[in-house]
Design an enzyme around this catalytic site. Structure first.
Site, PDB file in Angstrom:
ATOM      1  N   CYS A   2      87.121  39.919  39.974  1.00  0.00           N
ATOM      2  CA  CYS A   2      86.594  40.871  38.993  1.00  0.00           C
ATOM      3  C   CYS A   2      85.769  40.101  37.975  1.00  0.00           C
ATOM      4  O   CYS A   2      85.749  38.867  37.991  1.00  0.00           O
ATOM      5  CB  CYS A   2      87.728  41.662  38.330  1.00  0.00           C
ATOM      6  SG  CYS A   2      88.594  40.753  37.029  1.00  0.00           S
ATOM      7  N   CYS A   5      87.756  37.572  36.067  1.00  0.00           N
ATOM      8  CA  CYS A   5      88.063  36.405  36.914  1.00  0.00           C
ATOM      9  C   CYS A   5      86.848  35.483  36.981  1.00  0.00           C
ATOM     10  O   CYS A   5      86.984  34.256  36.933  1.00  0.00           O
ATOM     11  CB  CYS A   5      88.448  36.850  38.324  1.00  0.00           C
ATOM     12  SG  CYS A   5      90.126  37.479  38.469  1.00  0.00           S
ATOM     13  N   ASP A  29      84.179  39.450  22.892  1.00  0.00           N
ATOM     14  CA  ASP A  29      83.801  40.690  23.564  1.00  0.00           C
ATOM     15  C   ASP A  29      82.280  40.842  23.484  1.00  0.00           C
ATOM     16  O   ASP A  29      81.667  40.589  22.457  1.00  0.00           O
ATOM     17  CB  ASP A  29      84.501  41.888  22.903  1.00  0.00           C
ATOM     18  CG  ASP A  29      84.460  43.132  23.770  1.00  0.00           C
ATOM     19  OD1 ASP A  29      85.531  43.586  24.205  1.00  0.00           O
ATOM     20  OD2 ASP A  29      83.344  43.666  24.023  1.00  0.00           O
ATOM     21  N   HIS A  45      94.770  37.009  37.950  1.00  0.00           N
ATOM     22  CA  HIS A  45      94.343  38.413  37.963  1.00  0.00           C
ATOM     23  C   HIS A  45      95.559  39.327  38.016  1.00  0.00           C
ATOM     24  O   HIS A  45      96.245  39.430  39.026  1.00  0.00           O
ATOM     25  CB  HIS A  45      93.425  38.693  39.163  1.00  0.00           C
ATOM     26  CG  HIS A  45      92.931  40.116  39.186  1.00  0.00           C
ATOM     27  ND1 HIS A  45      91.789  40.510  38.527  1.00  0.00           N
ATOM     28  CD2 HIS A  45      93.430  41.222  39.756  1.00  0.00           C
ATOM     29  CE1 HIS A  45      91.612  41.815  38.692  1.00  0.00           C
ATOM     30  NE2 HIS A  45      92.595  42.269  39.443  1.00  0.00           N
ATOM     31  N   GLY A  92      91.382  54.211  28.086  1.00  0.00           N
ATOM     32  CA  GLY A  92      90.020  53.681  28.036  1.00  0.00           C
ATOM     33  C   GLY A  92      89.879  52.309  28.665  1.00  0.00           C
ATOM     34  O   GLY A  92      88.941  51.576  28.357  1.00  0.00           O
ATOM     35  N   THR A  94      88.541  49.796  30.966  1.00  0.00           N
ATOM     36  CA  THR A  94      87.336  49.761  31.807  1.00  0.00           C
ATOM     37  C   THR A  94      87.285  48.530  32.699  1.00  0.00           C
ATOM     38  O   THR A  94      86.548  48.504  33.672  1.00  0.00           O
ATOM     39  CB  THR A  94      86.065  49.801  30.936  1.00  0.00           C
ATOM     40  OG1 THR A  94      86.096  48.715  30.018  1.00  0.00           O
ATOM     41  CG2 THR A  94      85.958  51.126  30.189  1.00  0.00           C
ATOM     42  N   HIS A  97      91.575  43.956  34.586  1.00  0.00           N
ATOM     43  CA  HIS A  97      92.172  42.625  34.484  1.00  0.00           C
ATOM     44  C   HIS A  97      92.783  42.581  33.092  1.00  0.00           C
ATOM     45  O   HIS A  97      92.055  42.738  32.101  1.00  0.00           O
ATOM     46  CB  HIS A  97      91.082  41.551  34.675  1.00  0.00           C
ATOM     47  CG  HIS A  97      91.568  40.129  34.636  1.00  0.00           C
ATOM     48  ND1 HIS A  97      91.219  39.200  35.614  1.00  0.00           N
ATOM     49  CD2 HIS A  97      92.351  39.468  33.747  1.00  0.00           C
ATOM     50  CE1 HIS A  97      91.776  38.025  35.304  1.00  0.00           C
ATOM     51  NE2 HIS A  97      92.463  38.170  34.171  1.00  0.00           N
ATOM     52  N   HIS A  99      93.842  42.381  29.522  1.00  0.00           N
ATOM     53  CA  HIS A  99      93.201  41.735  28.375  1.00  0.00           C
ATOM     54  C   HIS A  99      93.742  42.326  27.091  1.00  0.00           C
ATOM     55  O   HIS A  99      93.996  43.523  27.011  1.00  0.00           O
ATOM     56  CB  HIS A  99      91.673  41.864  28.434  1.00  0.00           C
ATOM     57  CG  HIS A  99      91.172  43.266  28.649  1.00  0.00           C
ATOM     58  ND1 HIS A  99      91.190  43.876  29.888  1.00  0.00           N
ATOM     59  CD2 HIS A  99      90.640  44.171  27.796  1.00  0.00           C
ATOM     60  CE1 HIS A  99      90.698  45.099  29.787  1.00  0.00           C
ATOM     61  NE2 HIS A  99      90.363  45.313  28.528  1.00  0.00           N
ATOM     62  N   HIS A 101      92.706  42.850  23.224  1.00  0.00           N
ATOM     63  CA  HIS A 101      91.641  42.782  22.233  1.00  0.00           C
ATOM     64  C   HIS A 101      92.262  42.233  20.946  1.00  0.00           C
ATOM     65  O   HIS A 101      93.270  42.771  20.470  1.00  0.00           O
ATOM     66  CB  HIS A 101      91.087  44.177  21.932  1.00  0.00           C
ATOM     67  CG  HIS A 101      90.482  44.892  23.112  1.00  0.00           C
ATOM     68  ND1 HIS A 101      89.117  45.018  23.279  1.00  0.00           N
ATOM     69  CD2 HIS A 101      91.041  45.527  24.171  1.00  0.00           C
ATOM     70  CE1 HIS A 101      88.877  45.710  24.384  1.00  0.00           C
ATOM     71  NE2 HIS A 101      90.024  46.033  24.946  1.00  0.00           N
TER      72      HIS A 101
HETATM   73  P1  5GP Z   1      88.777  47.901  27.881  1.00  0.00           P
HETATM   74  O1  5GP Z   1      87.862  49.070  27.619  1.00  0.00           O
HETATM   75  O2  5GP Z   1      89.033  47.730  29.364  1.00  0.00           O
HETATM   76  O3  5GP Z   1      90.022  47.895  27.076  1.00  0.00           O
HETATM   77  O4  5GP Z   1      87.983  46.640  27.387  1.00  0.00           O
HETATM   78  C1  5GP Z   1      87.034  45.981  28.138  1.00  0.00           C
HETATM   79  C2  5GP Z   1      86.197  45.188  27.175  1.00  0.00           C
HETATM   80  O5  5GP Z   1      85.492  44.206  27.901  1.00  0.00           O
HETATM   81  C3  5GP Z   1      85.156  46.022  26.440  1.00  0.00           C
HETATM   82  O6  5GP Z   1      85.392  45.933  25.044  1.00  0.00           O
HETATM   83  C4  5GP Z   1      83.824  45.416  26.859  1.00  0.00           C
HETATM   84  O7  5GP Z   1      82.904  45.354  25.791  1.00  0.00           O
HETATM   85  C5  5GP Z   1      84.218  44.026  27.348  1.00  0.00           C
HETATM   86  N1  5GP Z   1      83.397  43.505  28.406  1.00  0.00           N
HETATM   87  C6  5GP Z   1      83.020  44.150  29.545  1.00  0.00           C
HETATM   88  N2  5GP Z   1      82.267  43.339  30.319  1.00  0.00           N
HETATM   89  C7  5GP Z   1      82.173  42.151  29.648  1.00  0.00           C
HETATM   90  C8  5GP Z   1      81.518  40.908  29.949  1.00  0.00           C
HETATM   91  O8  5GP Z   1      80.880  40.725  30.979  1.00  0.00           O
HETATM   92  N3  5GP Z   1      81.648  39.915  29.037  1.00  0.00           N
HETATM   93  C9  5GP Z   1      82.348  40.082  27.865  1.00  0.00           C
HETATM   94  N4  5GP Z   1      82.403  39.028  27.039  1.00  0.00           N
HETATM   95  N5  5GP Z   1      82.989  41.234  27.561  1.00  0.00           N
HETATM   96  C10 5GP Z   1      82.895  42.252  28.439  1.00  0.00           C
HETATM   97 ZN    ZN Z   2      90.353  39.532  37.493  1.00  0.00          ZN
END
Ligand code: 5GP
Ligand code: ZN
Length: 112
Positions: A2, A5, A29, A45, A92, A94, A97, A99, A101
């Protein structure tokens, strides 16, 4: 496996890395919602917090220690910060994997 990863393995996507060790990596982010917005992820992962198994409990401890280091480096230790993790569509999530914040650097609201 992903996009996260790929970031943690250094394969593609130059990421702005704040902290890294053998278990976890923390990077900014791409779409920050506050002056400080860092993602802490395990290098392994794992789809979300809900997929954490008994063997991975120690990994959560590594993530907590990484958050502490991130907060210190970002200078948001005294002002305060928030840890958020989304699980599934309604929350939410997206990127599938796990994570956390780590968000700070301004007064945060509390809205859903
Ligand atoms: P989620 O919405 O899954 O809780 O958070 C995913 C976060 O990953 C989002 O805040 C989005 O801005 C961040 N994000 C998505 N793709 C990338 C990327 O390629 N690089 C970085 N640094 N952040 C990413
Ligand atoms: Zn992953």
């Amino acid at each position: 496996m992903c996009i996260f990863c790929d970031i943690s393995s250094g394969k593609i996507v130059p990421a702005d890395i704040v902290f890294e060790n053998e278990h976890v990596i923390a990077f900014r982010d791409i779409n920050p919602v506050a002056p400080s917005h860092v993602l802490v992820i395990p290098k392994k992962h794992i789809r979300s917090m809900h997929e954490i198994g008994g063997d991975e409990i120690s990994l959560l401890g590594e993530m907590i220690l990484a958050v502490q280091k991130v907060a210190e480096k970002e200078g948001i230790l005294k002002s305060g910060y928030r840890i958020v993790t989304n699980v599934g569509a309604d929350a939410g999530q997206t990127v599938d994997h796990l994570h956390w914040h780590v968000i700070g650097g301004r007064k945060l609201g509390w809205e859903f």
